[in-house]
Design an enzyme around this catalytic site. Structure first.
Site, PDB file in Angstrom:
ATOM      1  N   PHE A 104       0.722  -1.407   0.108  1.00  9.00           N
ATOM      2  CA  PHE A 104      -0.011  -0.181   0.145  1.00  9.00           C
ATOM      3  C   PHE A 104       1.086   1.395   0.140  1.00  9.00           C
ATOM      4  O   PHE A 104       0.352   2.322  -0.329  1.00  9.00           O
ATOM      5  CB  PHE A 104      -0.989   0.036   1.280  1.00  9.00           C
ATOM      6  CG  PHE A 104      -0.258   0.417   2.535  1.00  9.00           C
ATOM      7  CD1 PHE A 104      -0.049   1.619   2.833  1.00  9.00           C
ATOM      8  CD2 PHE A 104       0.365  -0.310   3.329  1.00  9.00           C
ATOM      9  CE1 PHE A 104       0.654   2.350   3.983  1.00  9.00           C
ATOM     10  CE2 PHE A 104       0.999   0.071   4.496  1.00  9.00           C
ATOM     11  CZ  PHE A 104       1.188   1.438   4.942  1.00  9.00           C
ATOM     12  N   LYS A 115      -1.294  -7.531  -9.502  1.00  7.62           N
ATOM     13  CA  LYS A 115      -1.901  -7.306  -8.356  1.00  7.62           C
ATOM     14  C   LYS A 115      -1.699  -6.017  -7.237  1.00  7.62           C
ATOM     15  O   LYS A 115      -0.754  -6.505  -6.519  1.00  7.62           O
ATOM     16  CB  LYS A 115      -2.259  -8.607  -7.452  1.00  7.62           C
ATOM     17  CG  LYS A 115      -3.624  -8.719  -6.705  1.00  7.62           C
ATOM     18  CD  LYS A 115      -3.651  -9.302  -5.251  1.00  7.62           C
ATOM     19  CE  LYS A 115      -2.727  -8.656  -4.304  1.00  7.62           C
ATOM     20  NZ  LYS A 115      -3.313  -7.480  -3.514  1.00  7.62           N
ATOM     21  N   SER A 135       5.273  -6.965   3.683  1.00  2.00           N
ATOM     22  CA  SER A 135       5.719  -7.378   4.981  1.00  2.00           C
ATOM     23  C   SER A 135       6.525  -8.544   4.932  1.00  2.00           C
ATOM     24  O   SER A 135       6.243  -9.541   4.096  1.00  2.00           O
ATOM     25  CB  SER A 135       4.581  -7.445   6.057  1.00  2.00           C
ATOM     26  OG  SER A 135       3.673  -8.430   5.522  1.00  2.00           O
ATOM     27  N   GLU A 164       9.490  -3.646  13.143  1.00  4.13           N
ATOM     28  CA  GLU A 164       9.325  -2.566  12.122  1.00  4.13           C
ATOM     29  C   GLU A 164       8.245  -1.905  12.877  1.00  4.13           C
ATOM     30  O   GLU A 164       7.204  -2.262  13.045  1.00  4.13           O
ATOM     31  CB  GLU A 164       8.991  -3.069  10.886  1.00  4.13           C
ATOM     32  CG  GLU A 164       8.568  -1.990   9.772  1.00  4.13           C
ATOM     33  CD  GLU A 164       8.540  -2.593   8.398  1.00  4.13           C
ATOM     34  OE1 GLU A 164       7.648  -3.681   8.409  1.00  4.13           O
ATOM     35  OE2 GLU A 164       8.930  -2.023   7.438  1.00  4.13           O
ATOM     36  N   CYS A 187       9.670   1.687   3.525  1.00  3.40           N
ATOM     37  CA  CYS A 187      10.481   0.546   3.835  1.00  3.40           C
ATOM     38  C   CYS A 187      11.996   0.939   4.082  1.00  3.40           C
ATOM     39  O   CYS A 187      12.817   0.312   4.615  1.00  3.40           O
ATOM     40  CB  CYS A 187      10.555  -0.519   2.770  1.00  3.40           C
ATOM     41  SG  CYS A 187      11.305  -0.005   1.261  1.00  3.40           S
ATOM     42  N   GLU A 202      -4.903  -4.105  -2.366  1.00  9.84           N
ATOM     43  CA  GLU A 202      -6.275  -3.679  -2.271  1.00  9.84           C
ATOM     44  C   GLU A 202      -6.920  -2.440  -1.356  1.00  9.84           C
ATOM     45  O   GLU A 202      -7.909  -1.980  -1.592  1.00  9.84           O
ATOM     46  CB  GLU A 202      -7.157  -4.903  -1.559  1.00  9.84           C
ATOM     47  CG  GLU A 202      -6.820  -5.417  -0.082  1.00  9.84           C
ATOM     48  CD  GLU A 202      -5.744  -6.110   0.374  1.00  9.84           C
ATOM     49  OE1 GLU A 202      -4.620  -6.073  -0.686  1.00  9.84           O
ATOM     50  OE2 GLU A 202      -5.493  -6.745   1.166  1.00  9.84           O
ATOM     51  N   ARG A 203      -5.686  -2.057  -0.715  1.00  8.16           N
ATOM     52  CA  ARG A 203      -5.986  -0.728   0.106  1.00  8.16           C
ATOM     53  C   ARG A 203      -5.851   0.375  -0.779  1.00  8.16           C
ATOM     54  O   ARG A 203      -6.512   1.583  -0.479  1.00  8.16           O
ATOM     55  CB  ARG A 203      -5.209  -0.809   1.376  1.00  8.16           C
ATOM     56  CG  ARG A 203      -5.644  -1.805   2.212  1.00  8.16           C
ATOM     57  CD  ARG A 203      -4.797  -1.542   3.572  1.00  8.16           C
ATOM     58  NE  ARG A 203      -3.685  -2.197   3.618  1.00  8.16           N
ATOM     59  CZ  ARG A 203      -3.031  -2.444   4.680  1.00  8.16           C
ATOM     60  NH1 ARG A 203      -3.131  -1.695   5.589  1.00  8.16           N
ATOM     61  NH2 ARG A 203      -1.654  -3.026   4.741  1.00  8.16           N
TER      62      ARG A 203
HETATM   63  P1  NAD Z   1       1.369  -6.601   3.221  1.00  9.99           P
HETATM   64  O1  NAD Z   1       2.506  -7.772   3.091  1.00  9.99           O
HETATM   65  O2  NAD Z   1       0.451  -6.701   4.198  1.00  9.99           O
HETATM   66  O3  NAD Z   1       0.704  -6.834   1.896  1.00  9.99           O
HETATM   67  C1  NAD Z   1       1.472  -6.767   0.593  1.00  9.99           C
HETATM   68  C2  NAD Z   1       0.604  -7.304  -0.488  1.00  9.99           C
HETATM   69  O4  NAD Z   1       0.534  -8.802  -0.022  1.00  9.99           O
HETATM   70  C3  NAD Z   1      -0.755  -6.783  -0.881  1.00  9.99           C
HETATM   71  O5  NAD Z   1      -0.857  -6.566  -2.235  1.00  9.99           O
HETATM   72  C4  NAD Z   1      -1.685  -7.570  -0.117  1.00  9.99           C
HETATM   73  O6  NAD Z   1      -2.837  -7.887  -0.783  1.00  9.99           O
HETATM   74  C5  NAD Z   1      -0.764  -9.057  -0.093  1.00  9.99           C
HETATM   75  N1  NAD Z   1      -1.132  -9.896   1.236  1.00  9.99           N
HETATM   76  C6  NAD Z   1      -1.407  -9.297   2.400  1.00  9.99           C
HETATM   77  N2  NAD Z   1      -1.366 -10.477   3.169  1.00  9.99           N
HETATM   78  C7  NAD Z   1      -1.426 -11.570   2.647  1.00  9.99           C
HETATM   79  C8  NAD Z   1      -1.316 -13.088   2.752  1.00  9.99           C
HETATM   80  N3  NAD Z   1      -1.632 -13.428   3.958  1.00  9.99           N
HETATM   81  N4  NAD Z   1      -0.937 -13.824   1.981  1.00  9.99           N
HETATM   82  C9  NAD Z   1      -0.699 -13.620   0.596  1.00  9.99           C
HETATM   83  N5  NAD Z   1      -0.858 -12.056   0.332  1.00  9.99           N
HETATM   84  C10 NAD Z   1      -0.974 -11.364   1.132  1.00  9.99           C
HETATM   85  O7  NAD Z   1       2.166  -5.232   3.370  1.00  9.99           O
HETATM   86  P2  NAD Z   1       1.667  -3.699   3.272  1.00  9.99           P
HETATM   87  O8  NAD Z   1       1.197  -3.401   4.629  1.00  9.99           O
HETATM   88  O9  NAD Z   1       0.975  -3.494   2.060  1.00  9.99           O
HETATM   89  O10 NAD Z   1       2.939  -2.841   3.004  1.00  9.99           O
HETATM   90  C11 NAD Z   1       3.825  -2.432   4.113  1.00  9.99           C
HETATM   91  C12 NAD Z   1       5.136  -3.459   4.037  1.00  9.99           C
HETATM   92  O11 NAD Z   1       5.904  -3.546   3.000  1.00  9.99           O
HETATM   93  C13 NAD Z   1       6.110  -3.034   5.075  1.00  9.99           C
HETATM   94  O12 NAD Z   1       6.660  -3.897   5.537  1.00  9.99           O
HETATM   95  C14 NAD Z   1       7.231  -2.553   4.390  1.00  9.99           C
HETATM   96  O13 NAD Z   1       8.485  -2.540   5.029  1.00  9.99           O
HETATM   97  C15 NAD Z   1       7.077  -3.380   3.260  1.00  9.99           C
HETATM   98  N6  NAD Z   1       7.930  -2.754   1.888  1.00  9.99           N
HETATM   99  C16 NAD Z   1       9.026  -3.088   1.626  1.00  9.99           C
HETATM  100  C17 NAD Z   1       9.607  -2.737   0.341  1.00  9.99           C
HETATM  101  C18 NAD Z   1      11.012  -3.087   0.131  1.00  9.99           C
HETATM  102  O14 NAD Z   1      11.620  -2.641  -0.680  1.00  9.99           O
HETATM  103  N7  NAD Z   1      11.784  -3.885   0.793  1.00  9.99           N
HETATM  104  C19 NAD Z   1       8.981  -1.662  -0.157  1.00  9.99           C
HETATM  105  C20 NAD Z   1       7.833  -1.063   0.091  1.00  9.99           C
HETATM  106  C21 NAD Z   1       7.178  -1.614   1.344  1.00  9.99           C
END
Ligand code: NAD
Length: 509
Positions: free
Chosen positions: A172, A196, A249, A403, A304, A199-200
């Site tokens: 997101f 994909k 994450s 984090e 991140c 969704e937020r």
């Molecule tokens: P998230 O893991 O909740 O969601 C990321 C994606 O995974 C979304 O598209 C979501 O629909 C999907 N998803 C969520 N739960 C899932 C599950 N149980 N099974 C399968 N798919 C699932 O992350 P977020 O809250 O959207 O983003 C924040 C996180 O992303 C932070 O931890 C941040 O550090 C990380 N991030 C990392 C980088 C990097 O370059 N390392 C860059 C941006 C964000």
């Protein structure tokens, strides 16, 4: 306040109160060149985090939706791979022009669904456009290698060929930029794609896909499927997907890596982070304070690459404590569309609760609360937290390990450079680390010794640009080939080596 309608970038939709959520549009999927409703019947609200108003609905797509996207991409691959690369990139040149033309509208949508202030959204869109610019160089990036006479009369050619269908699942916090880390390179190299988004925050991508359509992308080459877990599971296990890129994450990154790789796919999964910033006594303090503050609180800490724990060597602790506390008091929080706002809201009520609980855990474990950003925010309608400054942070506190993803600055006093490096290398994460110093020798030693892969020297958010590769190590990255830059060409291609011997009319060469 208004948002562009998904049907036409020229039409506006009004925001609505959560209790009157009729007539809110549900975003569609873009499959095989058509906008079609998801098969999924459940939806989640897309909420403007600055005022809690519903601005759309996102369907929770099903494995059938994912399969539809993959089928279209697989079919399109047959003809797309034969299009000369110089013709493929013409579509990206046209898209770049359209993105520039719609730059402000895209930035506003990004602010409305994510909450970040407009200047940050502009950065989010700009960084995305830079990926398109880099991918326009694909005719050069894709070149292989040749060598004459590897043995007498025998030549060898290595070419880079596309593999088929790739997919990306994105978070997101950068609604515009992160999807651009992947598909422009995959598609310009001759693959086809399924995206994909989170969704937020799907609205920014809806607008971008309208522009992709306008730029003339052939049907099926690039497909958009909306949803959450079910779509992700389907993509990770689909027999026709060659590779998957994930950003989000760490627990989900690890899951995607394990699931998709066990199904024979190439995977690059970028996870969460815990970023440390080391300040040495010889640093320029004015620049350091400004940079540390911006790193920890910009995008409300939801980056991140956000700085989290500031390891203050020697006497720098007292200076930073005084100056960062002052800055935290002065900054304005508010709706990102308001030019007076310095920090926008967090993404959701859950995110706000989680950050508040982490602050409380630090206090319970002995941290000193210097500025409590949880105060005076409950009357605000959005998911706001003011910047928090905590002192006396110790390595075994929860807040020093997990984090935070919120506007929290954790100050810790260390003896010197060595103690600081030992502490930051003990983290399970290794995304980025920054050093503030005027010593070239200290800077070199820092880059040499620390685990994270993205290093800032007097820089707070060392985000590699499109032409360098992006990604960390340890629990911040699963896989071996990082995002964008030269590395991604290997991710999206197979190297085919042909060894040739030709017989001369007069006999063997
Ligand atoms: P998230 O893991 O909740 O969601 C990321 C994606 O995974 C979304 O598209 C979501 O629909 C999907 N998803 C969520 N739960 C899932 C599950 N149980 N099974 C399968 N798919 C699932 O992350 P977020 O809250 O959207 O983003 C924040 C996180 O992303 C932070 O931890 C941040 O550090 C990380 N991030 C990392 C980088 C990097 O370059 N390392 C860059 C941006 C964000």
């Amino acid at each position: 306040m208004a948002l562009k309608d998904e049907k036409s970038p020229g039409i506006l939709i009004k925001e609505r109160n959560t209790d009157k959520d009729q007539n809110i549009s549900t975003v569609k999927n873009y499959i095989n060149g058509s906008w079609i409703p998801s098969i999924g019947t459940e939806t989640v609200d897309i909420i403007n985090p600055a005022n809690k108003k519903i601005i759309g609905k996102c369907p929770l797509g099903t494995s059938q939706d994912a399969d539809g996207g993959v089928k279209a991409a697989k079919e399109a691959f047959k003809t797309w791979r034969e299009v000369p690369v110089i013709d493929k990139v013409q579509i990206l040149f046209r898209l770049k022009t359209l993105l520039e033309k719609n730059f402000e509208d895209l930035s506003r949508i990004c602010t409305q669904e994510n909450g970040k202030i407009l200047a940050e959204s502009r950065g989010d869109v700009r960084r995305g456009i830079q990926m398109i610019e880099m991918a326009c160089g694909m005719p050069t990036l894709l070149m292989g290698k040749s060598l004459e006479d590897i043995a007498s009369g025998i030549d060898c050619h290595a070419i880079k060929r596309p593999l088929g269908v790739f997919a990306a699942v994105t978070p997101f916090n950068f609604p515009s930029m992160v999807p651009f880390w992947f598909w422009p390179f995959a598609v310009a190299a001759g693959n086809t794609f399924v995206l994909k988004p989170s969704e937020r925050v799907p609205l920014t991508q809806i607008m971008i896909f309208k522009l992709i359509e306008e730029a003339g992308m052939p049907k099926g080459v690039l497909n958009l499927v909306n949803g959450s877990k079910e779509i992700v599971n389907a993509l990770c296990t689909h027999p026709d997907i060659k590779g998957i890129s994930f950003v989000g994450s760490t627990p989900v990154a690890r899951y995607v890596y394990e699931t998709a790789s066990s199904h024979g796919k190439r995977v690059q999964a970028l996870g969460g982070a815990k970023n440390f910033m080391v300040v040495l006594p010889d640093a320029n303090m004015e620049l350091t304070v400004k940079t540390v503050f911006e790193s920890c609180t910009g995008c409300a800490g939801q980056r991140c690459l956000a700085g989290s724990v500031v390891l203050c060597a020697g006497e720098t602790y007292d200076i930073l404590k005084e100056k960062l506390t002052k800055k935290a008091k002065e900054i304005n929080i508010g709706d990102g569309l308001d030019p007076g706002s310095g920090i926008g809201p967090l993404i959701s009520e859950d995110a706000k609760k989680r950050v508040k609980a982490l602050i409380q855990s630090a206090i319970d474990e002995g941290a000193e609360i210097l500025i409590d950003g949880r105060k005076d925010v409950d009357h605000l309608n959005g998911y706001f937290l003011k910047p928090t400054v905590l002192g006396k942070i110790k390595p075994d506190m929860r807040i020093a390990k997990e984090e935070v993803f919120g506007p929290v600055i954790c100050l810790a006093k260390t003896k010197d450079f060595d103690e600081s490096v030992k502490w930051l290398n003990s983290s399970e994460y290794a995304n980025t680390a920054s050093l503030f110093t005027s010593s070239g020798a200290a800077a070199r030693q820092f880059s040499y010794e620390v685990d994270p892969s993205m290093i800032g020297i007097n820089i707070g958010v060392p985000a590699p640009m499109a032409f360098f590769s992006f990604g960390g190590t340890k629990a911040s990255f699963f896989g071996d080939t990082k995002a964008h830059g030269q590395a991604c060409i290997d991710f999206y291609t197979d190297t085919k080596v042909t060894i040739k011997r030709w017989i001369k009319d007069s006999g063997i060469w």
